[in-house]
Design an enzyme around this catalytic site. Structure first.
Site, PDB file in Angstrom:
ATOM      1  CG  ASP A  12     -12.444  20.395  16.586  1.00  0.00           C
ATOM      2  OD1 ASP A  12     -11.566  19.963  15.822  1.00  0.00           O
ATOM      3  OD2 ASP A  12     -13.629  20.058  16.529  1.00  0.00           O
ATOM      4  CG  HIS A  40      -4.153  18.494  14.656  1.00  0.00           C
ATOM      5  ND1 HIS A  40      -4.905  18.579  15.788  1.00  0.00           N
ATOM      6  CD2 HIS A  40      -3.477  17.342  14.728  1.00  0.00           C
ATOM      7  CE1 HIS A  40      -4.688  17.488  16.512  1.00  0.00           C
ATOM      8  NE2 HIS A  40      -3.838  16.723  15.883  1.00  0.00           N
TER       9      HIS A  40
HETATM   10  P1  GDP Z   1      -7.084  20.631  17.250  1.00  0.00           P
HETATM   11  O1  GDP Z   1      -7.759  19.589  16.450  1.00  0.00           O
HETATM   12  O2  GDP Z   1      -7.208  20.394  18.723  1.00  0.00           O
HETATM   13  O3  GDP Z   1      -5.684  20.877  16.836  1.00  0.00           O
HETATM   14  O4  GDP Z   1      -7.868  21.979  17.010  1.00  0.00           O
HETATM   15  P2  GDP Z   1      -8.275  22.676  15.623  1.00  0.00           P
HETATM   16  O5  GDP Z   1      -7.087  22.855  14.796  1.00  0.00           O
HETATM   17  O6  GDP Z   1      -9.443  22.028  15.022  1.00  0.00           O
HETATM   18  O7  GDP Z   1      -8.879  24.042  16.169  1.00  0.00           O
HETATM   19  C1  GDP Z   1      -8.129  24.997  16.714  1.00  0.00           C
HETATM   20  C2  GDP Z   1      -8.307  26.251  15.874  1.00  0.00           C
HETATM   21  O8  GDP Z   1      -8.028  27.334  16.684  1.00  0.00           O
HETATM   22  C3  GDP Z   1      -7.330  26.360  14.726  1.00  0.00           C
HETATM   23  O9  GDP Z   1      -7.901  27.099  13.686  1.00  0.00           O
HETATM   24  C4  GDP Z   1      -6.147  27.120  15.345  1.00  0.00           C
HETATM   25  O10 GDP Z   1      -5.373  27.844  14.404  1.00  0.00           O
HETATM   26  C5  GDP Z   1      -6.882  28.031  16.238  1.00  0.00           C
HETATM   27  N1  GDP Z   1      -6.191  28.397  17.466  1.00  0.00           N
HETATM   28  C6  GDP Z   1      -5.444  27.642  18.296  1.00  0.00           C
HETATM   29  N2  GDP Z   1      -5.093  28.353  19.379  1.00  0.00           N
HETATM   30  C7  GDP Z   1      -5.655  29.577  19.224  1.00  0.00           C
HETATM   31  C8  GDP Z   1      -5.688  30.749  20.032  1.00  0.00           C
HETATM   32  O11 GDP Z   1      -5.145  30.814  21.129  1.00  0.00           O
HETATM   33  N3  GDP Z   1      -6.391  31.807  19.536  1.00  0.00           N
HETATM   34  C9  GDP Z   1      -7.043  31.767  18.344  1.00  0.00           C
HETATM   35  N4  GDP Z   1      -7.714  32.835  17.939  1.00  0.00           N
HETATM   36  N5  GDP Z   1      -7.048  30.681  17.568  1.00  0.00           N
HETATM   37  C10 GDP Z   1      -6.358  29.609  18.016  1.00  0.00           C
END
Ligand code: GDP
Length: 426
Positions: A12, A40
């Site tokens: 995440d 994701h």
């Molecule tokens: P992953 O499994 O590593 O892809 O991560 P997730 O999707 O579970 O969690 C990342 C969350 O953070 C998602 O809701 C993204 O849209 C959000 N996100 C990613 N980068 C950023 C950022 O730089 N700022 C903010 N506010 N949200 C972000």
């Protein structure tokens, strides 16, 4: 050129967003491990999507998405996911599925549920997607490879063996309904018809792509600390989350992997049980959870609230080292803009001694965080495009962490969208 996007921590970290962004300049995106157990979240011009099985590059019409041999392939979930994005107006993606990938069977999902039920309080906090029973069968050599779906004689004989074996456990350990060979064969026929249009020798496809100088992105799921060898065993996932495994799980030569982008979130979050040294609780945690990510830190697959913590330099230094990091993408920095002061975990105190080396699980359980507090920046940094334009305290936070972890932060993500990214020339 082959590049990997992987996580430094518990998952995440924002890998989906970084992959989606890097996919703009890639030809092929490959999922190489894990299954539909993690999600994701991706925000782009088509809307907001939670992907579980499809690679995050699936939204571009110029990319090919590959489900590699290392993946735990849940066929109905894959097919539904393709349908759900097409229904939302995304052009039909080009998808290839490795003929060597193995299939998550309905009984894997049942065994996952039954085992968690049986363990009760001692359960692993599994997402009950069948991943652990799937990989157990793969390594016990009783799993089903995609290519086997097309060998009717083999299937007819193998379903009988499967039922004999699984029914012993169903009857005597779990006291649950038994499997029948007929039903299983019928399911496999359905799976065969669903997956047939996508199946090919993906490693041959990737080899040709490498020779043609195509850009290939390997997209990892979860992060270093969930790796079955190098993570917080046994509270780990069942397939390797490390970039080098990407070569195995995709079927490409290891020396072709030239760039490893390790994604680190500006604070910590974790799902499931297990030691989490920099964890915070109560109102402090609730506020960070509510403000975190894009719409709160809740599981993309399960919706369960994530456990929250401050940035952990010890875990992240180790997490980056084990990945073979060339670049760190530091994400979700914008979320911290509400804090007057930001604690960071810079060491672990274990039995009265402070260390910055990430220990084995038995020691980790005893570790207490050594915190250092840095000043916050108290402004919204979304929309900023240049590193120099970030508030000084924000740059100090980033540079402090970069020094502690010892790997270059070349990208800073300050929002969930594709364009919310600041590149730093290192
Ligand atoms: P992953 O499994 O590593 O892809 O991560 P997730 O999707 O579970 O969690 C990342 C969350 O953070 C998602 O809701 C993204 O849209 C959000 N996100 C990613 N980068 C950023 C950022 O730089 N700022 C903010 N506010 N949200 C972000």
């Amino acid at each position: 050129m082959v590049k990997a996007v992987v996580g430094a921590n518990w998952g995440d970290e924002g890998k989906g967003k970084i992959t989606d962004m890097m996919a703009a300049n890639a030809d092929i995106i490959v999922r190489f491990q894990g299954g539909a157990n993690a999600g994701h979240t991706i925000v782009n011009n088509y809307g907001k999507f939670a992907l579980h099985t499809l690679p995050s590059g699936v939204f571009y019409s110029h990319t090919t998405s590959i489900i590699g041999n290392g993946v735990a392939l849940n066929i109905p979930i894959l097919i539904n996911e393709i349908k759900s994005i097409v229904d939302k107006g995304v052009p039909a993606p080009k998808i290839l599925v490795s003929d060597r990938a193995q299939i998550v069977m309905p009984y894997h999902i049942l065994f996952d549920q039954y085992e968690e039920e049986r363990l009760g309080k001692a359960s692993f906090g599994s997402t009950k997607s069948g991943i652990a029973p799937f990989y157990s069968d793969k390594y016990a050599k009783i799993g089903y490879q995609v290519q086997e779906l097309f060998d009717e004689e083999l299937l007819k004989e193998k379903v009988v063996r499967t039922c004999d074996q699984k029914n012993v456990l169903l009857e005597h350990l779990y006291h649950k309904p038994l499997l029948t060979p007929e039903e299983l064969l019928d399911t496999l026929h359905q799976y065969r018809d669903m997956i047939a249009p996508y199946v090919c020798d993906t490693s041959a496809f990737l080899w040709n792509a490498i020779k043609e100088n195509k850009t290939i992105l390997l997209e990892g799921q979860l992060g270093t600390l969930k790796d079955p060898d190098h993570g917080i065993y046994p509270m780990v996932t069942s397939s390797s989350t490390l970039a080098p495994y990407g070569c195995i799980g995709a079927g490409i030569p290891a020396q072709e992997l030239k760039q490893v982008v390790t994604v680190c979130k500006a604070y910590s979050s974790a799902v499931g049980a297990g030691a989490f040294v920099s964890e915070i609780f109560g109102d402090e945690a609730d506020e960070l959870r509510r403000r975190g990510g894009d719409g709160g830190e809740f599981g993309a697959t399960t919706g369960r609230p994530r456990r929250m913590g401050w940035f952990d330099c010890v875990a992240s230094k180790y997490g980056c080292r084990m990945q073979g990091t060339t670049d760190v993408a530091f994400t979700v920095v914008d979320v911290l803009g509400y804090l007057d002061e930001i604690p960071v975990c810079v060491g672990y105190e274990i039995d009265g001694e402070v260390t910055t080396d990430f220990p084995v699980t038995s020691k980790l359980e005893k570790a207490k965080p050594v915190l250092k507090t840095l000043p916050g920046w108290k402004t919204d940094i979304r929309g900023i495009k240049k590193y120099e334009d970030l508030p000084e305290n924000c740059r100090n936070y980033i540079e402090f962490i970069e020094k502690e972890i010892g790997f270059p932060i070349t990208m800073v993500s300050n929002g969930p969208g594709r364009d919310d990214i600041i590149y730093r020339n290192k």
